[in-house]
Enzyme design. Structure first.
Site, short mmCIF file in Angstrom:
data_model
loop_
_atom_site.label_atom_id
_atom_site.label_comp_id
_atom_site.label_asym_id
_atom_site.label_seq_id
_atom_site.Cartn_x
_atom_site.Cartn_y
_atom_site.Cartn_z
N ARG A 112 -6.26 -2.56 -12.04
CA ARG A 112 -7.19 -2.62 -11.34
C ARG A 112 -7.53 -1.34 -10.50
O ARG A 112 -7.03 -0.87 -10.16
CB ARG A 112 -7.05 -3.60 -10.05
N CYS B 227 -8.28 -16.88 3.48
CA CYS B 227 -8.74 -15.65 3.27
C CYS B 227 -9.75 -16.69 2.70
O CYS B 227 -10.35 -17.30 2.55
CB CYS B 227 -8.74 -14.93 2.54
N ILE C 65 -13.86 -19.20 5.26
CA ILE C 65 -13.94 -17.72 5.70
C ILE C 65 -15.38 -16.80 4.98
O ILE C 65 -14.96 -16.10 5.39
CB ILE C 65 -12.70 -16.85 5.24
N GLY C 66 -15.86 -17.53 4.49
CA GLY C 66 -16.92 -17.27 3.86
C GLY C 66 -17.39 -17.39 2.90
O GLY C 66 -18.44 -18.34 1.99
N LYS D 49 0.97 -1.51 0.30
CA LYS D 49 0.12 0.21 0.18
C LYS D 49 1.07 1.69 0.10
O LYS D 49 1.59 1.68 0.36
CB LYS D 49 -1.12 0.19 1.18
N TRP E 279 -12.91 1.42 3.11
CA TRP E 279 -13.21 1.01 1.79
C TRP E 279 -14.65 1.68 1.16
O TRP E 279 -14.97 1.78 -0.14
CB TRP E 279 -13.20 -0.56 1.37
N HIS F 289 -3.85 -17.51 -2.50
CA HIS F 289 -4.21 -16.57 -3.07
C HIS F 289 -3.47 -17.24 -4.52
O HIS F 289 -3.12 -16.41 -5.49
CB HIS F 289 -2.93 -15.32 -2.75
N1 GLN Z 1 -15.41 -13.63 3.70
C1 GLN Z 1 -14.91 -12.27 3.42
C2 GLN Z 1 -14.63 -13.69 2.65
O1 GLN Z 1 -15.12 -14.63 2.11
C3 GLN Z 1 -14.14 -12.13 3.43
C4 GLN Z 1 -13.52 -11.76 2.40
C5 GLN Z 1 -11.80 -10.95 3.03
O2 GLN Z 1 -11.13 -11.26 4.27
N2 GLN Z 1 -10.63 -10.25 1.97
O3 GLN Z 1 -14.96 -13.01 0.70
ZN ZN Z 2 -9.41 -12.70 4.58
#
Ligand code: GLN
Ligand code: ZN
Length: 768
Positions: free
Chosen positions: A523, A734, A439-440, A119, A569, A702
């Site tokens: 981006r 993530c 994570i979701g 960043k 954000w 990633h």
């Molecule tokens: N809950 C979000 C996902 O799973 C978290 C994303 C993130 O931490 N950038 O996409």
């Molecule tokens: Zn994340």
């Protein structure tokens, strides 16, 4: 008194640069086409600034990818691994080398990794980190700056002002890739190349040259201060007849002011939006002859300038040093603002009248000069707009303000301490040791994206759309059950973006059609705009969480974005402290947490991916931020019973300096990114004796690479050697939305297998 600008957005009004770069990378257009697009954008930008009446107009602020990478190429800071791109891939030499450094190179039998990205100070813009070695040499390589200056001069004459990153900040932005030296010591070697560049610019006719030195407004060591003084003395000694403007922004000169004001340069730019308090001190000690550039128009936000306030700064400076020594400018490069407000025809006209994007900010700079000189009468109209904003019921809701004012310490505290909550949660959830979860989000396939797009366009009825999302959700749940995950998620198929999804449902937010800002390379992001007091008219996620929970007997995790991340954000309002806005969001999220609990959701995750991003640049400002940011999270998380388990998630890597604040968030479980660093990051948690439960990511999401069971078991073993095994969760780094299903499926099956193996091989006493 002169007007000037420090930098202008270079993505093009319709994101032409993004499209051209991506086509060039895909081999669909050739270099000439790409250059033509770039040329047009530069010309258009210069024309725009000229027409707006700006008297010193930046050039070389254009970049195909990143201005720091441009500097590395100019200075010949090209890591050894890229040598084959030049020797073996002669096609478009410098350009291909440049993009290889930015993006890696996997062609022509070569496989070279990209340079690191991070960043840019405290913005959401990311730059390519220069890599320095112990024997680092500098040598003029890319001549981009000369070409752009010559073109600018042809159009703008003496108004053309080349922009470079200054030598000290350039070094401090980089990274030492070997032991045995300090990057700041390279100053001796780098200055001769700067002198060469500045001399040539002068010979080409440059009257002014801007050197960005944001580090001049940051905490500096003695050695770094000396480097500044030495570097600018050398430059002054070597080059006469060209005026150097040093630009600072985002923070105050503060303790550096004394010596920074005495650097042998012609002008200094200061940020009076972020750091208005510095003006008095600077005016009190400014040496004779130094020109002061007043950054009064906010370069990082979308609001109309308050002329009255800016004029008070300008007049104060005039009283002290006189008109001739003053420049009027935006606070920083306009790179960080969207380009043009005019075409935005879906914004409520009342609110639109409070706003300004880059183009409008140029007009503001000129208007301010004219008002001070008495040659226009725009002050009154501006006053009316500012007043309309401060009185509007669209921005101000008494009930929201009252509720924030009434927040007490109890609102930010769970009913019992963690140990007591943990016991109740364990009894209720009955999870095994090393519980597994994600994570979701699950992969966002083209089908899913299209579904949302069609629904937005009105091509699908709500019923059709919801049915399709339900199908995807059920499928994801069946699959999670089948591989044996312990805590399930619904997959977030209904969400476009983790902030936009909530912004669209909260009052106080608006969305632009074309308000794009560069994030990195090609981006761009289009942040929501927070224009008013924030409230939650209805449930936001309950419908989907309830639906998902009803499909399974396993625990279903509710999924929310945290207040600090929503704030970070978005473009935020500038008419109240950020902490107040954050508390408004926190209360809205708190209500959602309570509603989820009521709907039978026992585990709720509140993502705070951006918490660390908000950390102020100056150490002295950090405690205050951390205090309100952590409190906002706690407000969001504390409206529920002890039995309800709160998770948080963060996906950045450097926790060392803020670990006590992470602990103060008091989430029952935190999931973090750790796999790429091989659990190194856990050291901070171990050292601090982090008390609550923790899920260190074992799967690097990633990359499309699938980690093996053995790999993840070994990461878990490592984690268990650092932290109490009974506190450990097993999860990816993530969310999985950028991944594809095939690799995700194998990786998560392996992850569950690794957890099972850990249960057998690592001794854990689970206390219920
Ligand atoms: N809950 C979000 C996902 O799973 C978290 C994303 C993130 O931490 N950038 O996409
Ligand atoms: Zn994340």
């Amino acid at each position: 008194m002169q007007t000037q600008n420090l930098g202008y957005p270079r993505i093009g009004s319709q994101r032409q640069l993004k499209k051209a770069c991506e086509q060039y990378w895909a081999g669909k257009i050739d270099l000439k086409d790409l250059q033509r697009t770039a040329f047009k954008i530069r010309e258009e930008n210069w024309q725009t600034q000229l027409q707006a009446g700006i008297e010193l107009i930046p050039c070389n602020d254009f970049s195909y990818y990143d201005q720091v990478l441009d500097m590395s190429l100019m200075l010949g800071v090209i890591p050894q691994r890229y040598a084959p791109v030049l020797t073996e891939v002669k096609a478009n030499g410098e350009t291909d080398l440049y993009f290889a450094m930015a993006r890696g190179y996997q062609k022509d039998g070569l496989d070279i990794t990209a340079m690191e990205m991070t960043k840019w100070l405290d913005t959401n813009y990311h730059y390519i980190v220069p890599e320095f070695t112990a024997g680092q040499e500098f040598k003029l390589f890319s001549e981009k700056v000369f070409g752009e200056y010559v073109a600018a001069k042809a159009l703008l004459g003496e108004k053309a002002k080349p922009v470079l990153i200054g030598p000290v900040s350039y070094l401090l932005l980089g990274k030492e890739k070997e032991a045995g030296f300090e990057k700041i010591d390279l100053i001796k070697k780098i200055i001769p190349v700067y002198v060469e560049v500045l001399t040539r610019l002068k010979q080409l006719g440059a009257e002014w040259i801007q050197l960005d030195e944001p580090f001049l407004a940051l905490d500096l060591s003695d050695k770094e201060k000396e480097a500044f003084e030495w570097a600018y003395r050398q430059i002054a000694k070597s080059i006469a007849g060209v005026k150097i403007l040093v630009a600072t922004y985002f923070e105050a000169l503060a303790d550096n002011a004394q010596w920074a004001l005495n650097l042998p340069v012609a002008a200094l730019h200061i940020d009076l939006v972020r750091a208005p308090q510095q003006l008095d001190a600077i005016l009190a000690t400014i040496p004779d002859n130094l020109i002061l550039s007043l950054g009064v128009v906010d370069g990082r936000n979308v609001w109309k300038n308050c002329y009255e306030r800016s004029i008070s700064f300008i007049n104060k400076a005039i009283d002290k040093i006189g008109r001739d020594r003053i420049m009027i400018a935006p606070s920083c490069s306009l790179l960080h603002s969207p380009i043009d407000l005019d075409p935005e025809n879906t914004i409520d006209p009342e609110i639109k009248n409070w706003m300004a994007f880059a183009r409008q900010k140029l007009d503001e700079v000129t208007a301010l000069k004219q008002i001070v000189e008495g040659t226009n009468n725009l002050l009154q109209i501006n006053k009316e707009a500012i007043q309309s904003r401060s009185l509007s019921e669209k921005a101000h809701k008494k009930s929201v303000k009252d509720r924030v004012a009434a927040i007490t310490a109890a609102d930010a505290t769970r009913k019992s301490v963690f140990a007591a909550r943990q016991e109740l949660q364990r009894k209720r959830l009955q999870l095994p040791a090393f519980p597994t979860t994600t994570i979701g989000s699950f992969p966002q396939t083209d089908d899913i994206r299209q579904l949302r797009a069609q629904y937005k366009k009105g091509d699908l009825s709500t019923e059709q759309y919801e049915l399709a999302i339900e199908e995807a959700t059920v499928e994801a749940i069946r699959w999670q059950e089948s591989i044996g995950l312990d805590v399930l998620v619904h997959g977030e198929f209904e969400r476009n973006d983790m902030v936009e999804y909530f912004g669209e449902q909260l009052d106080g937010f608006l969305f632009t059609k074309n308000g794009w800002v560069q994030s990195y390379g090609s981006r761009c992001v289009k942040p929501p705009v927070i224009y008013g007091d924030i409230s939650r008219p209805q449930d936001m996620t309950v419908r989907w969480s309830r639906f998902a929970a009803a499909q399974t007997n396993k625990p279903m995790k509710g999924m929310l974005t945290g207040p600090v991340t929503i704030l970070q954000w978005s473009f935020v309002r500038d008419d109240q402290p950020r902490s107040v806005t954050t508390n408004q969001i926190a209360l809205a999220i708190r209500d959602e947490v309570v509603a989820l609990e009521k709907a039978g959701i026992n585990i709720i995750q509140i993502d705070e991916a951006a918490l660390r991003e908000g950390l102020p640049l100056r150490k002295s400002n950090q405690p205050e931020y951390l205090n309100w940011a952590v409190t906002a999270f706690r407000i969001a998380a504390s409206g529920i019973a002890d039995q309800t388990q709160i998770h948080t998630h963060m996906c950045y890597s450097d926790f060392n300096d803020i670990i006590e604040h992470i602990a103060a968030m008091d989430a029952d479980v935190i999931t973090i990114e750790t796999s790429r660093s091989q659990m190194e990051l856990l050291q901070a948690f171990a050292h601090f004796k982090y008390p609550n439960e923790i899920g260190p990511g074992v799967y690097d999401i990633h990359s499309p690479r699938v980690p093996s069971v053995a790999e993840m078991t070994s990461l878990l073993t490592k984690a268990a050697s650092l932290l109490p095994a009974q506190h450990l969760w097993v999860n990816p780094d993530c969310g999985l939305k950028t991944r594809k299903w095939p690799e995700t499926k194998i990786a998560l099956e392996n992850m569950v297998a690794a957890a099972r193996e850990a249960r057998e091989t690592i001794n854990v006493e689970l206390l219920f």
